[in-house]
Design an enzyme around this catalytic site. Structure first.
Site, PDB file in Angstrom:
ATOM      1  N   LEU A 204       4.505  11.830 -22.927  1.00 44.61           N
ATOM      2  CA  LEU A 204       5.726  12.782 -22.878  1.00 44.61           C
ATOM      3  C   LEU A 204       5.401  14.271 -22.493  1.00 44.61           C
ATOM      4  CD1 LEU A 204       6.202  11.941 -26.654  1.00 44.61           C
ATOM      5  CD2 LEU A 204       7.305  10.792 -24.142  1.00 44.61           C
TER       6      LEU A 204
ATOM      7  N   LYS B  97       4.855  13.066 -35.143  1.00 47.90           N
ATOM      8  CA  LYS B  97       3.607  12.818 -33.331  1.00 47.90           C
ATOM      9  C   LYS B  97       1.896  12.463 -34.060  1.00 47.90           C
ATOM     10  CE  LYS B  97       1.687  13.849 -28.752  1.00 47.90           C
ATOM     11  NZ  LYS B  97       0.419  13.417 -28.824  1.00 47.90           N
TER      12      LYS B  97
END
Length: 689
Positions: A88, A125
């Site tokens: 990402l 995350k």
């Protein structure tokens, strides 16, 4: 002319960033041993990305900005992922996060999507190892690491022993999901206790421990590690027997949970950018109380159809970002400052702290490096101090908290004599960190070669993984064999007897057998490892290998001049003078004789195939490998080059002899052609061998 010089400087800086990123990515993805934090790595990554966008003419096809940094180990078979497992785009502050939200909303609005239908999800995350799980008719068939994003490692046997990975799903569907294997803090603490008792090197953090444990060849060891997983993405297949699939990320998470997966916690589903920002901040505040490590929050567009509208960039999707939190800091009290003596006699101040939980571990000590840092940060004994983990690994004091002083705090002063041997200390303007060889700006040094503290550190270094790799000979055992008089220098390690080791506390026949076997195996490590293990100042692993490739044996360094040594690539005057000084000492000659008499190999080992009279001699040659080779891995090619006396490096320069170009060779091939360096095909390289 000025503009040309500026752009040349930019290109050089971009090349330097690419080399640094490749080095740190290899440590992180392939060796599970990072030296810097994710935050520092991500900042470099973003800088390179922005430069490549501004100066596309200097972008490289093999840049990590276009590829995931992992490699596929030859220990495991290869798996091609049905859907690429990419990464990402990172954002580092609220402004960047808001810019992503505004940009995304504007794009979708322009495409005719009503504002009330633009939903964002926010989730923690997890800091672990990304894997793909494939099921056929509801049964687990394959578990694979991310690898380079396209090809990963088949670790199915190890995946199968992780307790919260289901072997059978609640529906007989065929699908692939993506998740993050992680190590809970409780498992991490238990695993490190076991390693400490066995005298093994401790894992630096839970992420490294998780990655190392998942990639073990023994699945029983993986099971013992106590790993867990959170599944967070649906990759491909049918989530329902009738082929129907959910329309949103949140629905996907709910469906995967119903199938029996441990799924990521979705903290928010909202249309409001302000709510996204608040949720990211709240997850950050909860970070220290979680039973596992997180290093950020992930913000995604919820609608799978809207994701398709936004599309993908060269290496990351445009519909999601990862907000990366800075290294966690905690306040605690500095109880004392102790002085430790290293293997080269450097005195290093170490902070003794009131224990504090930080990044998944209990921290009670932190390095202070030298007196200049103590003075610059105004650190006093008794202070409240802010602590963080440098690189998420090494605890360090960031600053004192002067406003919380009571007046009882005491400034620190170094001792006038060595705390270990009592000898006078000397100031060294060229002192360096003994582990990283980084300049520490000068330090006090004990120059007594018989200092007991130096002997302990020298032996620990000698037995360490990068040196002689004597498994099980950690700090506790080293301290015991010194205190009981079993050794007086590193050469005595090879005279240790099983009965002497078995008689030590917490040792028995089996442990003693393992130590003796490890010592005997170390004898065949070769001259380069011996040279590095000796702990000569400024001589690291790469320097030791380069020197032995030229000199052939440690014994040949006796009588070598500084000029001889400077002729070796990358060896400078200071390093050369340190080697000359070390090999001029009488005690060095005695030690090398002791090692030789014990059967320790002092030359460069050659593989059997390289002893063939038809094998090429690459002495003095430097090779650079680029692209993918079809008949061997890069590691195998590198070993063949080294075995013939050559050197393999990662960058092309005027000193490069040949560039070996495999399939999809990138910028290194271009640079070689620009510099006029001879380029070999794989077939030509094999013919040279």
């Amino acid at each position: 002319m000025q503009e040309k010089n500026n752009t040349a400087g930019i290109q050089a800086h971009m090349d330097e960033l690419r080399q640094k990123l490749a080095y740190h990515a290899d440590l992180y993805y392939n060796k599970d041993n990072p030296e810097i934090s994710d935050y520092e790595y991500d900042a470099m990554f973003r800088e390179l990305t922005e430069l490549e966008e501004a100066y596309p003419q200097y972008a490289a096809a093999d840049s990590l900005t276009r590829n995931v940094g992992g490699a596929v180990s030859e220990k495991f078979s290869k798996v091609t992922h049905p859907v690429k497992m990419g990464s990402l785009t990172d954002v580092f502050d609220e402004g960047e996060l808001r810019a992503f939200l505004e940009r995304t909303i504007q794009f979708l609005s322009d495409e005719g999507v009503p504002a009330e239908e633009i939903l964002f999800t926010v989730e923690p995350k997890i800091d672990g190892l990304s894997v793909g799980l494939t099921y056929e008719n509801g049964s687990l068939r394959l578990g694979a690491t991310r690898g380079n994003g396209t090809v990963g490692e088949n670790v199915t046997e190890n995946i199968a022993v992780i307790a919260d990975i289901p072997h059978t799903l609640t529906d007989k569907v065929s699908l692939t999901v993506r998740g993050e294997v992680y190590m809970p803090h409780t498992s991490f603490a238990r695993l490190n206790r076991i390693r400490e008792e066995a005298g093994e090197k401790l894992w630096a953090n839970p992420r490294n421990a998780a990655a190392g444990s998942l990639r073990r060849l023994d699945s029983a060891a993986t099971k013992e590690a106590g790993l867990s997983i959170f599944v967070f993405n649906y990759q491909t297949g049918d989530l329902y027997p009738d082929g129907h699939a959910p329309a949103s990320h949140k629905e996907t998470i709910d469906r995967m949970h119903a199938l029996g997966f441990s799924t990521i916690r979705v903290a928010a589903v909202t249309t409001e950018p302000e709510e996204v920002v608040k949720t990211v901040a709240k997850i950050g505040e909860e970070r220290s109380s979680l039973p596992y490590d997180i290093d950020g929050a992930v913000i995604k567009i919820d609608s799978l159809a809207q994701r398709g509208m936004l599309g993908e960039g060269p290496s990351t999707p445009k519909w999601a970002v990862a907000y990366k939190y800075p290294p966690e800091q905690k306040e605690t009290r500095l109880v004392d400052i102790e002085v430790q003596i290293g293997r080269t006699g450097v005195l290093t101040p170490t902070a003794v702290l009131e224990p504090v939980q930080l990044a998944g571990t209990t921290v009670s000590r932190a390095t202070l490096h030298n007196i200049d840092i103590i003075r610059a940060r105004d650190i006093r004994i008794g202070d409240m101090v802010r602590v963080q983990k440098a690189g998420d690994i090494i605890p360090e004091i960031v600053s004192s908290v002067p406003e919380k002083r009571t007046g009882a705090e005491v400034p620190f002063a170094f001792p006038e004599k060595c705390p270990s041997c009592g000898e006078k200390l000397f100031w060294d303007d060229q002192a360096e960190d003994e582990d990283t060889a980084a300049d520490v700006g000068g330090a006090l040094r004990c120059v007594n070669p018989r200092c007991p503290a130096q002997l302990e550190r020298r032996m620990i270094h000698f037995a360490s993984r990068g040196a002689m790799n004597i498994d099980g000979m950690g700090p506790t055992l080293v301290r015991q064999i010194i205190e009981t008089g079993l050794v007086s220098d590193v050469g005595d390690i090879f005279s240790l007897r099983k009965e002497d080791i078995a008689a030590l506390p917490r040792m028995g026949d089996k442990s003693a057998d393992n130590i003796v076997n490890a010592v005997n195996n170390a004898k065949e490590s070769g001259g380069a490892r011996v040279l590095f293990a000796l702990g000569i100042r400024h001589v690291g692993e790469a320097a030791a290998e380069g020197i032995l490739n030229v000199f052939g044996s440690v014994e040949n360094l006796f009588g070598a001049s500084a000029e001889d040594l400077c002729a070796v690539e990358d060896i400078g005057g200071i390093t050369a003078s340190m080697i000359v000084e070390y090999f001029s000492l009488p005690e060095t000659a005695l030690l090398i004789e002791k090692l030789k008499a014990a059967g320790v190999r002092l030359d460069v080992p050659r593989a059997a195939e390289e002893t063939d009279e038809n094998a090429a001699d690459f002495t003095g040659m430097t090779f650079v490998l680029t692209g993918t080779l079809s008949t061997m891995t890069r590691d195998e090619a590198t070993e063949k080059i080294k075995a013939r006396g050559g050197k393999a490096t990662g960058s092309v320069s005027a000193k490069t002899t040949y560039v070996v170009a495999g399939e999809a060779a990138g910028s290194k091939l271009t640079k070689a052609q620009t510099l006029g360096i001879p380029v070999l095909s794989e077939e030509e390289f094999i013919a040279m061998l």
